[in-house]
Design an enzyme around this catalytic site. Structure first.
Site: not given
Ligand code: NAP
Ligand code: F7E
Length: 320
Positions: A10-11, A14, A80-81, A124, A126, A148
């Site tokens: 959340i920080t 997105d 989160a990632a 993603s 990616e 990643y």
């Protein structure tokens, strides 16, 4: 009763836009934040009084189970990632732990606490890496080119697997690059728009970049979080590509960003091998037809509007 949603990450860029969207939809919004010696809630400071922040970490499944038991959400958005591709070569194991295994921990926590929870996984573009076809859609094979990307492929397939194994309402959004004034300074769009603002203000003269030939399908983050929300409102869980369908090179990004400030990019951009990657993703361009048809999703801000918005925000931040 208001619906309850939990957002990991959340920080992040997105997470902050998604929290705003869910609040505007009348949700009670909970966010997972990890313990740190200093708090950095810049992106959610303006809405923090409307959020409930709970301590947890994707490295620790017990913490995720406790968070789910405490907030009892109907929807979980796993954003989160470790999300910076370049860092994934420097910290490949950490990237695997959070970006890959973290997904399993969250899915398994959901299965343990309440399998009726709807789940969104932040997959993603990616994952397409050295692309197998152009443009890329939900049927395109994956060929990741970084630790990643490899970790995201794992996260994607474990989401599919838990959907098929345990009938979880688990959907995966295969999002192409999306940016905003809240983008981290290390990503190329924000690095350029922030660099432009500093050069215009006389604080710097140079901007050091890596591969100018790489092409990306860049969209606006606030448009993309709407797709996440729409996916979890569907009766059937599935996977969607979210993209603009138009790509531009890093060189074009420089032209547009410097041009927006009345500058010439060639006077300031310096090539620096330190920003080249061990393996590059040369060209990504997405086909979001499925999302357009099934979700009614559209992007409202194009590449030029996005970069001009980011340059204006970075200039304003330096002058206020
Ligand atoms: P971001 O700004 O880098 O935010 C990442 C978030 O993950 C931060 O809130 C961070 O918390 C949190 N986090 C990292 N490790 C964690 C851990 N071990 N436990 C709990 N939280 C942790 O990323 P973003 O651009 O918003 O992207 C959101 C998600 O979409 C990511 O999964 C990313 O890989 C994926 N994605 C992004 C794009 C894009 O173009 N932006 C495209 C496709 C997919 P701290 O604030 O404490 O660091
Ligand atoms: O690089 C090239 C670089 O770091 C874009 C993440 O959100 O989107 C993002 O990953 C391109 C690459 O994003 C510099 O080589 C040139 O080809 O902004 P980026 P990314 O690697 O595409 C995907 C969809 C995600 O999922 C990720 O989480 O720009 N480039 N010179 C540079 N990139 C950076 N960062 N810095 C440079 O100086």
């Amino acid at each position: 009763m208001a619906k309850r949603a939990l957002i990991t990450g959340i920080t992040g860029q997105d997470g902050s836009y998604l929290a705003e969207l869910l609040l505007s939809e009348g949700y009670q919004v909970f966010g997972v934040v990890r313990r740190s010696s200093s708090q950095h809630f810049e992106r959610i400071g303006h809405i923090q009084d409307q959020l409930t922040l709970l301590s947890g970490d994707l490295m620790d499944e017990v913490s995720l189970i406790n968070v789910l038991r405490e907030c009892r959400p109907q929807e979980v958005y796993n954003l989160a990632a470790q999300s910076f591709v370049q860092t994934s070569w420097l910290q490949p194991v950490l990237t695997g732990e959070t970006t890959a295994l973290g997904v399993t921990r969250m899915l398994d926590a959901i299965r343990t606490v309440d399998p009726s929870i709807r789940f969104y996984q932040a997959s993603s573009s990616e994952m397409f890496g050295r692309v197998k076809s152009v443009p890329q859609n939900e049927e395109t094979d994956f060929y990741p080119r970084s630790p990643y990307g490899v970790a995201k492929v794992y996260g994607h397939w474990i989401t599919v697997n838990y959907r098929e194994s345990y009938q979880l309402h688990a959907s995966s959004g295969i999002l192409f690059n999306h940016e905003s004034p809240r983008r981290g300074l290390e990503f190329v769009t924000r690095k350029v728009t922030h660099g432009v603002a500093r050069i215009q203000a006389g604080l710097d003269t140079q901007l050091r970049l890596g591969n100018l030939d790489a092409q990306r399908d860049w969209g606006y983050a606030a448009d993309y979080v709407k797709a996440m929300y729409l996916m979890l409102q569907r009766d059937e869980p599935t996977d969607y590509v979210i993209a603009t369908g138009i790509s531009h090179s890093v060189r074009e990004l420089c032209e547009v960003a410097f041009g927006a400030a009345g500058l010439h990019w060639e006077d300031h951009v310096v090539l620096d091998p330190a920003f080249l990657r061990p393996a590059e993703v040369d060209h990504l361009i997405g086909d979001a037809a499925k999302a357009q048809q099934e979700l009614g999703w559209r992007c409202e801000v194009d590449f030029y509007g996005l970069i001009e918005m980011m340059v204006a925000a970075d200039i304003a931040a330096l002058t206020t």
